[in-house]
Motif scaffolding. Structure first.
Motif, PDB file in Angstrom:
ATOM      1  N   PRO A  37       0.804  -1.231   0.000  1.00 25.17           N
ATOM      2  CA  PRO A  37       0.000   0.000   0.000  1.00 25.17           C
ATOM      3  C   PRO A  37       0.831   1.273   0.000  1.00 25.17           C
ATOM      4  O   PRO A  37       0.374   2.321  -0.450  1.00 25.17           O
ATOM      5  CB  PRO A  37      -0.822  -0.136   1.298  1.00 25.17           C
ATOM      6  CG  PRO A  37      -0.937  -1.605   1.516  1.00 25.17           C
ATOM      7  CD  PRO A  37       0.379  -2.169   1.054  1.00 25.17           C
ATOM      8  N   SER A  38       2.052   1.220   0.509  1.00 21.59           N
ATOM      9  CA  SER A  38       2.919   2.402   0.503  1.00 21.59           C
ATOM     10  C   SER A  38       3.597   2.624  -0.842  1.00 21.59           C
ATOM     11  O   SER A  38       4.320   3.610  -1.015  1.00 21.59           O
ATOM     12  CB  SER A  38       3.991   2.265   1.590  1.00 21.59           C
ATOM     13  OG  SER A  38       4.800   1.117   1.353  1.00 21.59           O
ATOM     14  N   GLY A  39       3.399   1.691  -1.809  1.00 24.83           N
ATOM     15  CA  GLY A  39       3.982   1.838  -3.138  1.00 24.83           C
ATOM     16  C   GLY A  39       5.309   1.151  -3.321  1.00 24.83           C
ATOM     17  O   GLY A  39       5.880   1.176  -4.417  1.00 24.83           O
ATOM     18  N   LYS A  40       5.818   0.529  -2.282  1.00 26.91           N
ATOM     19  CA  LYS A  40       7.109  -0.151  -2.375  1.00 26.91           C
ATOM     20  C   LYS A  40       6.939  -1.545  -2.974  1.00 26.91           C
ATOM     21  O   LYS A  40       5.911  -2.184  -2.818  1.00 26.91           O
ATOM     22  CB  LYS A  40       7.749  -0.257  -0.992  1.00 26.91           C
ATOM     23  CG  LYS A  40       8.082   1.089  -0.357  1.00 26.91           C
ATOM     24  CD  LYS A  40       8.717   0.891   1.013  1.00 26.91           C
ATOM     25  CE  LYS A  40       9.054   2.233   1.657  1.00 26.91           C
ATOM     26  NZ  LYS A  40       9.660   2.059   3.000  1.00 26.91           N
ATOM     27  N   ARG A  41       8.012  -2.009  -3.643  1.00 27.04           N
ATOM     28  CA  ARG A  41       8.016  -3.353  -4.227  1.00 27.04           C
ATOM     29  C   ARG A  41       8.777  -4.278  -3.280  1.00 27.04           C
ATOM     30  O   ARG A  41       9.895  -3.983  -2.870  1.00 27.04           O
ATOM     31  CB  ARG A  41       8.688  -3.318  -5.603  1.00 27.04           C
ATOM     32  CG  ARG A  41       8.587  -4.620  -6.397  1.00 27.04           C
ATOM     33  CD  ARG A  41       9.062  -4.367  -7.817  1.00 27.04           C
ATOM     34  NE  ARG A  41       8.977  -5.567  -8.654  1.00 27.04           N
ATOM     35  CZ  ARG A  41       9.982  -6.396  -8.875  1.00 27.04           C
ATOM     36  NH1 ARG A  41      11.187  -6.148  -8.330  1.00 27.04           N
ATOM     37  NH2 ARG A  41       9.837  -7.456  -9.642  1.00 27.04           N
ATOM     38  N   LYS A  42       8.153  -5.398  -2.945  1.00 22.60           N
ATOM     39  CA  LYS A  42       8.786  -6.318  -2.006  1.00 22.60           C
ATOM     40  C   LYS A  42       8.520  -7.759  -2.445  1.00 22.60           C
ATOM     41  O   LYS A  42       7.599  -8.029  -3.224  1.00 22.60           O
ATOM     42  CB  LYS A  42       8.259  -6.102  -0.590  1.00 22.60           C
ATOM     43  CG  LYS A  42       6.789  -6.428  -0.418  1.00 22.60           C
ATOM     44  CD  LYS A  42       6.357  -6.389   1.032  1.00 22.60           C
ATOM     45  CE  LYS A  42       6.916  -7.553   1.792  1.00 22.60           C
ATOM     46  NZ  LYS A  42       6.392  -7.667   3.161  1.00 22.60           N
ATOM     47  N   ARG A  43       9.339  -8.662  -1.922  1.00 22.38           N
ATOM     48  CA  ARG A  43       9.197 -10.078  -2.234  1.00 22.38           C
ATOM     49  C   ARG A  43       8.235 -10.693  -1.210  1.00 22.38           C
ATOM     50  O   ARG A  43       8.489 -10.707  -0.013  1.00 22.38           O
ATOM     51  CB  ARG A  43      10.552 -10.778  -2.182  1.00 22.38           C
ATOM     52  CG  ARG A  43      10.535 -12.198  -2.764  1.00 22.38           C
ATOM     53  CD  ARG A  43      11.950 -12.702  -2.937  1.00 22.38           C
ATOM     54  NE  ARG A  43      11.984 -14.067  -3.457  1.00 22.38           N
ATOM     55  CZ  ARG A  43      11.899 -14.390  -4.737  1.00 22.38           C
ATOM     56  NH1 ARG A  43      11.782 -13.416  -5.652  1.00 22.38           N
ATOM     57  NH2 ARG A  43      11.955 -15.656  -5.131  1.00 22.38           N
ATOM     58  N   PHE A  44       7.128 -11.214  -1.722  1.00 22.07           N
ATOM     59  CA  PHE A  44       6.064 -11.767  -0.894  1.00 22.07           C
ATOM     60  C   PHE A  44       6.197 -13.286  -0.876  1.00 22.07           C
ATOM     61  O   PHE A  44       6.317 -13.928  -1.927  1.00 22.07           O
ATOM     62  CB  PHE A  44       4.698 -11.352  -1.466  1.00 22.07           C
ATOM     63  CG  PHE A  44       3.533 -11.898  -0.707  1.00 22.07           C
ATOM     64  CD1 PHE A  44       3.308 -11.566   0.621  1.00 22.07           C
ATOM     65  CD2 PHE A  44       2.624 -12.755  -1.330  1.00 22.07           C
ATOM     66  CE1 PHE A  44       2.232 -12.072   1.321  1.00 22.07           C
ATOM     67  CE2 PHE A  44       1.546 -13.267  -0.639  1.00 22.07           C
ATOM     68  CZ  PHE A  44       1.341 -12.926   0.689  1.00 22.07           C
ATOM     69  N   ARG A  45       6.194 -13.882   0.293  1.00 23.41           N
ATOM     70  CA  ARG A  45       6.410 -15.317   0.430  1.00 23.41           C
ATOM     71  C   ARG A  45       5.151 -15.981   0.989  1.00 23.41           C
ATOM     72  O   ARG A  45       4.472 -15.434   1.869  1.00 23.41           O
ATOM     73  CB  ARG A  45       7.608 -15.607   1.332  1.00 23.41           C
ATOM     74  CG  ARG A  45       8.909 -15.028   0.797  1.00 23.41           C
ATOM     75  CD  ARG A  45      10.100 -15.379   1.658  1.00 23.41           C
ATOM     76  NE  ARG A  45      11.313 -14.767   1.148  1.00 23.41           N
ATOM     77  CZ  ARG A  45      12.085 -15.277   0.187  1.00 23.41           C
ATOM     78  NH1 ARG A  45      11.726 -16.447  -0.364  1.00 23.41           N
ATOM     79  NH2 ARG A  45      13.165 -14.664  -0.228  1.00 23.41           N
TER      80      ARG A  45
END
Length: 471
Positions: free
Chosen positions: A29-37
């Motif tokens: 929601p903050s716009g950051k790209r992250k690796r979701f596991r």
């Protein structure tokens, strides 16, 4: 050799502990790209969760940066949303519902996995355990508000609380005071120190917090007007001064002469109490001084106003009612006196006119009787007049004194009632009639016989005419 997976497809592999793990790059929601596991005991289970995450990614739905439990999110919602933006009393009420009901029953559920079935089962259990329907409605309302916020933050896809059904709830009937009961109370409270405050409650329909929060700077004794701009309430164990309930609560009133006189007496008593208290006086000692204070200048506790109200009612045998119901009395009285709905809404300080009509305006037996009497007069008076006229015409036909006194009239009438004019009592049995029959009945009988004879004569004439033509 297998082709290399493209970016965004995700990957599934088995961990050393035997479980399966999927990984996918998503946006938060903050716009950051992250690796979701994603983790699971079976590969199929992990694959299904990975497919759901891909659908959310394609639809532009961000993935939460953390996995929220409902109890954790409710605390976060109270702290970051409710407390900064709602009234203190609203925060205290919501916090109590969350702490007492929602967190013990639903707090350990995952926010994203919360379902309609889970919430419905929880609410049903609460009602079966003795919880009132109204309390269940409040629980659902608080949960719905929290999940609406979670939906705006894109933490959940839908608000399951909106789909929960509850039994119907009937509010208890409120019977406001009559004018006589209100006058009786004011007469009984004349010697009480809060008498001017009771006048404001009954005449103007003020809320208790608005009355005890009234300042001398809000009153213009020369122009005969006063205003409501603040209220005093007990919140979290302390008296707090705050704005009125809504923007509509900020209103100006004409100051009636009787109310002005009582406020002037109140002002004189306060000045005397201030001189007696000396340095112990806790008031502001300026134009912003509260109108209603204790002997030492402190604000009056709203609950003490209610206690004084109930004490006066009990001492003088006045029908007991809640202090807040005085506002219902004022709203109903405004309606009975013909005030427009808009004027009543402004006087009572409601944001929505439906609140005035549906909650604070009540029907009275006297008003209903009066209006139904008017309806009856409008619809039934003409029929009553017509029946009276008809009875008058019949009476005139039966009364001999109203008829001309000549021999022919007397002979015609008495021949029907008493026999022939040549005999004291006629010997012709066909002329013997009961003297109980009226002239109107006899005249009607004569008309019927005449019509029958005339019809027979016309039929005979037609038959003779037809026979002549055939010859």
């Amino acid at each position: 050799m297998m082709a290399r997976r493209a970016n965004g497809e995700g990957s599934i592999y088995r961990r050393k502990d035997g479980r399966y793990e999927a990984a996918l790059y998503v946006f938060t929601p903050s716009g950051k790209r992250k690796r979701f596991r994603i983790y699971g005991k079976r590969r199929v289970e992990v694959a299904e969760k990975l497919a759901e995450a891909k659908v959310d990614l394609i639809q532009g739905i961000p993935t939460a940066e953390r996995t929220w439990k409902l109890g954790e999110y409710l605390d976060h919602w109270l702290e970051t949303v409710v407390q900064p933006s709602r009234r203190p009393t609203t925060y205290v009420r919501y916090e109590g519902v969350v702490r007492i009901h929602l967190k013990p029953g639903l707090g350990n559920y995952s926010l994203r996995k919360l379902s309609v079935q889970v919430v419905q089962f929880f609410v049903n259990q609460q009602i079966e355990a003795g919880c009132s329907i109204r309390t269940a409605q409040v629980m659902r309302a608080v949960l719905r508000a929290a999940l609406n916020r979670a939906k705006r933050e894109e933490l959940v896809g839908r608000n399951v609380a909106e789909l929960v059904e509850l039994p119907g709830y009937r509010k208890g009937a409120i019977t406001p005071w009559t004018v006589g009961e209100a006058r009786q109370f004011l007469q009984a409270a004349t010697g009480d120190s809060l008498y001017p405050l009771f006048i404001l409650l009954l005449v103007y329909g003020l809320r208790v917090g608005e009355s005890v929060g009234l300042r001398w700077s809000d009153i213009n004794l020369d122009r005969l007007i006063f205003q409501t701009r603040q209220q005093i309430q007990r919140v979290a164990g302390a008296l707090r001064v705050g704005p009125v309930k809504t923007q509509a609560g900020e209103r100006d009133f004409p100051l009636l002469p009787a109310a002005r006189d009582e406020l002037l007496k109140c002002r004189a008593k306060q000045l005397e109490a201030r001189r007696e208290a000396g340095e112990a006086w806790q008031g502001t000692d300026d134009a912003h001084e509260l109108v209603f204070t204790t002997r030492t200048g402190n604000p009056i506790e709203p609950r003490n106003v209610a206690r004084s109200f109930q004490r006066i009612c009990a001492r003088h045998g006045i029908r007991r009612t809640k202090l807040h119901h005085t506002k219902h009395f004022t709203g109903t009285l405004l309606k009975d006196f013909g005030a427009s709905v808009k004027d009543a809404q402004i006087i009572l300080g409601h944001s929505n006119v439906s609140t005035t009509l549906q909650i604070y305006t009540h029907g009275t037996a006297e008003a209903q009787r009066d209006v139904l009497t008017k309806v009856g007069v409008a619809l039934l008076s003409q029929q009553t007049d017509d029946r009276a006229k008809e009875r008058g015409r019949h009476s005139a036909g039966r009364c001999r004194q109203l008829l001309p006194s000549n021999s022919k009239i007397v002979d015609r009438i008495t021949s029907f009632l008493s026999g022939s004019s040549d005999w004291d009592r006629t010997s012709d049995l066909r002329l013997m009639r009961s003297t109980g029959d009226t002239v109107f009945d006899r005249s009607t009988e004569v008309k019927l016989v005449t019509k029958r004879v005339t019809r027979q004569w016309m039929l005979g004439a037609v038959a003779v005419s037809v026979a002549v033509k055939r010859r």
